[in-house]
Design an enzyme around this catalytic site. Structure first.
Site, PDB file in Angstrom:
ATOM      1  N   ASP A  92      33.141  33.334  30.390  1.00 37.46           N
ATOM      2  CA  ASP A  92      32.395  33.827  31.561  1.00 37.46           C
ATOM      3  C   ASP A  92      31.140  34.578  31.130  1.00 37.46           C
ATOM      4  O   ASP A  92      31.218  35.548  30.379  1.00 37.46           O
ATOM      5  CB  ASP A  92      33.282  34.728  32.417  1.00 37.46           C
ATOM      6  CG  ASP A  92      34.402  33.945  33.082  1.00 37.46           C
ATOM      7  OD1 ASP A  92      34.112  32.846  33.591  1.00 37.46           O
ATOM      8  OD2 ASP A  92      35.550  34.414  33.080  1.00 37.46           O
ATOM      9  N   ASP A 136      33.008  33.076  23.881  1.00 42.39           N
ATOM     10  CA  ASP A 136      33.504  33.666  25.119  1.00 42.39           C
ATOM     11  C   ASP A 136      33.184  32.649  26.230  1.00 42.39           C
ATOM     12  O   ASP A 136      32.425  31.708  25.993  1.00 42.39           O
ATOM     13  CB  ASP A 136      32.769  34.999  25.353  1.00 42.39           C
ATOM     14  CG  ASP A 136      32.947  35.524  26.753  1.00 42.39           C
ATOM     15  OD1 ASP A 136      34.107  35.679  27.178  1.00 42.39           O
ATOM     16  OD2 ASP A 136      31.936  35.795  27.432  1.00 42.39           O
TER      17      ASP A 136
END
Ligand SMILES: [Mg+2]
Length: 233
Positions: A10, A8
């Site tokens: 952020d 991922d």
């Protein structure tokens, strides 16, 4: 056997949410909508994944029902531009990220990204950290432009796996948020979770394992490829 790690972006690679929040607030001020998101409010708002969806959700809670899709798209476009401007002054990778990426590359573990943020923002992050992400070595970067379905929908992870040509049991996801863990698990992946500043209160219990950071898995040791290979459901 572990063949790939899917990250991922952020909150996982970098604490970028604070930069997103600042970019939103600057654009709201310039657009004269009279909105300001505090860190506490933003922590709540992050439960809504996707920038445009977050703006729409907030407009509805403020009873601003007359805001059009075009207005929202325009605010979001301005925010993406502002974010890219702010990022070089604000971004650093989270502890242990660079070390793990380098170890993966040296051991021929393939790298991919599955994120709800736009592909443009991923490029901006790599540039902001002086290329420390080694983004050019990632085989696929699947973001919000390629896959509009937001996490917790598993689609972004399914597409990342398709692009790698791997089965879910040959890869592992690294996440920081509840929606991300749900998405990864929904795609059948193992998932290592490490909460970030904005997700510290999230329920990450569906993850295969939860650790403090990639630099410290609880015993002061970093997350290594051997450790990832050992993680099993
Ligand atoms: Mg995240």
């Amino acid at each position: 056997m572990l063949k790939a790690v899917i990250f991922d972006v952020d909150g996982t690679l970098a604490e970028t949410e604070e930069v997103h929040r600042e970019a939103f607030n600057i654009v709201f001020k310039q657009a004269g909508v009279g909105w300001f998101w505090s860190p506490e409010q933003y922590r709540e708002l992050l439960k809504v994944t996707g920038g445009k969806e977050r703006i729409r959700h907030y407009a509805q809670t403020e009873s601003m029902t007359d805001i059009s899709d075009e207005d929202i798209a325009s605010l979001h476009r301005l925010k993406t531009m502002r974010y890219a401007e702010l990022l070089p002054h604000a971004a650093t990778l989270r502890p242990g990220v660079e070390r793990l990426i380098d170890e993966c590359l040296s051991r021929s573990i393939r790298l991919a990204i599955a994120t709800t943020t736009t592909e443009v923002n991923v490029d901006a992050l790599d540039r902001a950290v002086g290329g420390a992400l080694r983004l050019e070595r990632f085989e696929s970067v699947v973001g919000g432009i390629t896959v509009p379905e937001k996490k917790p929908d598993p689609k972004v992870y399914q597409v990342a796996l398709e692009k790698l040509g791997l089965n879910p049991d040959e890869a592992i996801a690294i996440e920081d948020a509840e929606a991300g863990v749900t998405a990864a698990r929904g795609a059948g992946l193992r998932c290592l979770a490490s909460p970030s500043f904005y997700t510290i209160e999230h329920d990450l219990s569906k993850a295969t394992a939860v650790i403090e950071s990639l630099a410290d898995r609880g015993d002061g040791k970093p997350v290594t490829v051997d450790y990832l290979e050992m993680l099993a459901d």
